[in-house]
Design a protein around this motif. Structure first.
Motif, PDB file in Angstrom:
ATOM      1  N   PRO A  91       0.825  -1.197   0.059  1.00 30.73           N
ATOM      2  CA  PRO A  91      -0.179  -0.089   0.042  1.00 30.73           C
ATOM      3  C   PRO A  91       0.843   1.340  -0.012  1.00 30.73           C
ATOM      4  CG  PRO A  91      -1.030  -1.593   1.470  1.00 30.73           C
ATOM      5  CD  PRO A  91       0.099  -2.124   1.053  1.00 30.73           C
ATOM      6  N   PRO A  92       2.021   1.532   0.739  1.00 32.89           N
ATOM      7  CA  PRO A  92       2.686   2.597   0.822  1.00 32.89           C
ATOM      8  C   PRO A  92       3.457   2.808  -0.616  1.00 32.89           C
ATOM      9  CG  PRO A  92       3.498   1.292   2.785  1.00 32.89           C
ATOM     10  CD  PRO A  92       2.403   0.452   1.949  1.00 32.89           C
ATOM     11  N   PHE A  93       3.837   1.828  -1.408  1.00 28.24           N
ATOM     12  CA  PHE A  93       4.153   2.007  -2.689  1.00 28.24           C
ATOM     13  C   PHE A  93       3.190   2.451  -3.744  1.00 28.24           C
ATOM     14  CE2 PHE A  93       4.698   0.078  -6.791  1.00 28.24           C
ATOM     15  CZ  PHE A  93       5.915   0.455  -7.410  1.00 28.24           C
ATOM     16  N   PHE A  94       1.941   1.877  -3.758  1.00 33.10           N
ATOM     17  CA  PHE A  94       0.803   2.161  -4.354  1.00 33.10           C
ATOM     18  C   PHE A  94       0.283   3.665  -4.271  1.00 33.10           C
ATOM     19  CE2 PHE A  94       0.075  -2.590  -4.331  1.00 33.10           C
ATOM     20  CZ  PHE A  94       0.690  -2.852  -5.530  1.00 33.10           C
ATOM     21  N   GLY A  95       0.308   4.179  -2.903  1.00 33.31           N
ATOM     22  CA  GLY A  95       0.154   5.228  -2.597  1.00 33.31           C
ATOM     23  C   GLY A  95       1.059   6.242  -2.948  1.00 33.31           C
ATOM     24  N   TRP A  96       2.222   5.859  -3.279  1.00 39.48           N
ATOM     25  CA  TRP A  96       3.357   6.930  -3.659  1.00 39.48           C
ATOM     26  C   TRP A  96       2.818   6.992  -5.156  1.00 39.48           C
ATOM     27  CZ3 TRP A  96       7.096   5.643  -7.250  1.00 39.48           C
ATOM     28  CH2 TRP A  96       8.367   6.783  -7.491  1.00 39.48           C
ATOM     29  N   ILE A  97       2.543   5.867  -5.977  1.00 36.73           N
ATOM     30  CA  ILE A  97       2.262   6.174  -7.391  1.00 36.73           C
ATOM     31  C   ILE A  97       1.001   6.956  -7.586  1.00 36.73           C
ATOM     32  CG2 ILE A  97       1.618   4.574  -9.283  1.00 36.73           C
ATOM     33  CD1 ILE A  97       4.245   4.096  -8.889  1.00 36.73           C
ATOM     34  N   PHE A  98      -0.165   6.862  -6.755  1.00 32.76           N
ATOM     35  CA  PHE A  98      -1.082   7.580  -7.017  1.00 32.76           C
ATOM     36  C   PHE A  98      -0.886   8.953  -6.839  1.00 32.76           C
ATOM     37  CE2 PHE A  98      -3.980   3.900  -5.506  1.00 32.76           C
ATOM     38  CZ  PHE A  98      -4.814   3.919  -6.717  1.00 32.76           C
ATOM     39  N   THR A  99       0.088   9.440  -5.979  1.00 28.33           N
ATOM     40  CA  THR A  99       0.464  10.845  -5.730  1.00 28.33           C
ATOM     41  C   THR A  99       0.733  11.558  -7.153  1.00 28.33           C
ATOM     42  OG1 THR A  99       2.623  10.685  -5.155  1.00 28.33           O
ATOM     43  CG2 THR A  99       1.191  10.725  -3.332  1.00 28.33           C
ATOM     44  N   PHE A 100       0.979  10.624  -7.927  1.00 24.28           N
ATOM     45  CA  PHE A 100       1.611  11.174  -9.448  1.00 24.28           C
ATOM     46  C   PHE A 100       0.294  11.326 -10.379  1.00 24.28           C
ATOM     47  CE2 PHE A 100       5.416  10.059  -7.387  1.00 24.28           C
ATOM     48  CZ  PHE A 100       6.043  11.136  -7.635  1.00 24.28           C
ATOM     49  N   ALA A 101      -0.954  10.917  -9.996  1.00 21.14           N
ATOM     50  CA  ALA A 101      -1.974  11.287 -10.925  1.00 21.14           C
ATOM     51  C   ALA A 101      -1.826  10.797 -12.398  1.00 21.14           C
ATOM     52  CB  ALA A 101      -2.476  12.802 -11.000  1.00 21.14           C
TER      53      ALA A 101
END
Length: 318
Positions: free
Chosen positions: A286-296
């Protein structure tokens, strides 16, 4: 008389160190007045003599020659710009409590003149996250560092929060037995990474949630090949057991973010005029995917398929 002369030199050094800088020199008359306020009567010749002693001992005393010479301390252990940087770091650190920040800044102010110390009264405006209230964190970090250097285990209790925001000890106050390998600063928090005897694997704990930390007499568990920098880049602070090679499809303007996260040695390839791909080893969590999400959408997962699917499932939860 001999003792008075020795004390006089010490008082002179303290006076020059605390009250002078290049903008605030003092005259011989100022020094004589200072001595007189301390009950020491001396002559101008004593001032010159004692200044020579301090210079011979390595104190950098600068003389501004004029009709009446003036003196100030030149080079110090820390220059004023360096002290300002340190004060800013202390003031903005969310690891250090407000009280401890104040104590440290006052101590830093003693490394310069009183006039320059006033310039250290600076306030850094942070982005809304509060400083901690737990004064023990400061000493917990010291204990952990000592155990790392001496390769000894520590024991501690760990707490979590109830829905009422009440702190409770995890597992009814269970004492973890742990070999710390490194302290990692991540997202304004300290984490300790090491070998957990409870979990029998590499684990991490947030330092500000640890309590009753004690160093043990037992030697630490040896783990060959542990690299803190590599751990941070690959694991993202969460799940170290499931590292995978992941290919990311990225827009050109996120290259600096890729390098910030994975370092300049990250494998990249140009795809077209607007895109590149990066091949990284990470824990798909989840932290990795959350990081990906921040770049929209500017960073997307190309492969492997199982990691892409996990990302889709996480998006569906949202």
């Amino acid at each position: 008389m001999k003792n008075e002369a020795q004390i006089r030199v010490i008082y002179l050094w303290k006076y020059l160190y605390s009250h002078t800088d290049d903008s605030h020199p003092v005259s011989v008359q100022d020094i004589l007045k200072h001595w007189s306020s301390l009950g020491i009567e001396a002559s101008r010749k004593s001032v010159y003599h004692d200044i020579d002693i301090l210079i011979a001992l390595g104190v950098d005393i600068v003389c501004v020659r004029s009709t009446q010479n003036h003196y100030f301390i030149g080079n110090r252990l820390f220059e004023l710009p360096e002290l300002k940087l340190l004060v800013d770091a202390v003031e903005s650190s969310r690891f250090i409590t407000s009280k401890k920040s104040g104590d440290l800044i006052r101590k830093l102010g003693q490394l310069t003149s009183s006039a320059q110390a006033e310039q250290l009264d600076r306030h850094i405006y942070m982005d809304g996250m509060p400083k901690p209230s737990n004064e023990a964190i400061y000493y917990i970090v010291d204990t952990i560092q000592s155990s790392i250097q001496s390769n000894q285990q520590i024991s501690f209790q760990y707490y979590e929060y109830l829905p009422t925001k009440e702190k409770v000890l995890k597992h009814q106050g269970y004492r973890y037995q742990f070999t710390p390998y490194a302290l990692i600063w991540n997202r304004d928090h300290y984490y300790v990474v090491g070998w957990s005897e409870k979990h029998m694997k590499l684990s991490q704990f947030r330092v500000d949630r640890m309590t009753s930390v004690e160093m043990m007499d037992q030697p630490g568990h040896q783990l060959l090949g542990f690299e803190p920098a590599e751990y941070v880049q690959k694991v993202f602070g969460m799940y170290p057991d499931d590292l995978q090679m992941v290919t990311l499809f990225c827009e050109n303007d996120v290259m600096r973010s890729i390098i910030d996260r994975f370092g300049e040695g990250v494998r990249t390839e140009v795809v077209d005029d607007d895109h590149f791909q990066a091949i990284v080893e990470v824990a798909p969590s989840p932290p990795f995917f959350g990081w990906i999400f921040t770049f929209a959408g500017k960073i997307r997962i190309l492969e492997p398929d199982n990691v892409r699917e996990e990302m889709r499932q996480m998006a569906s939860w949202l």
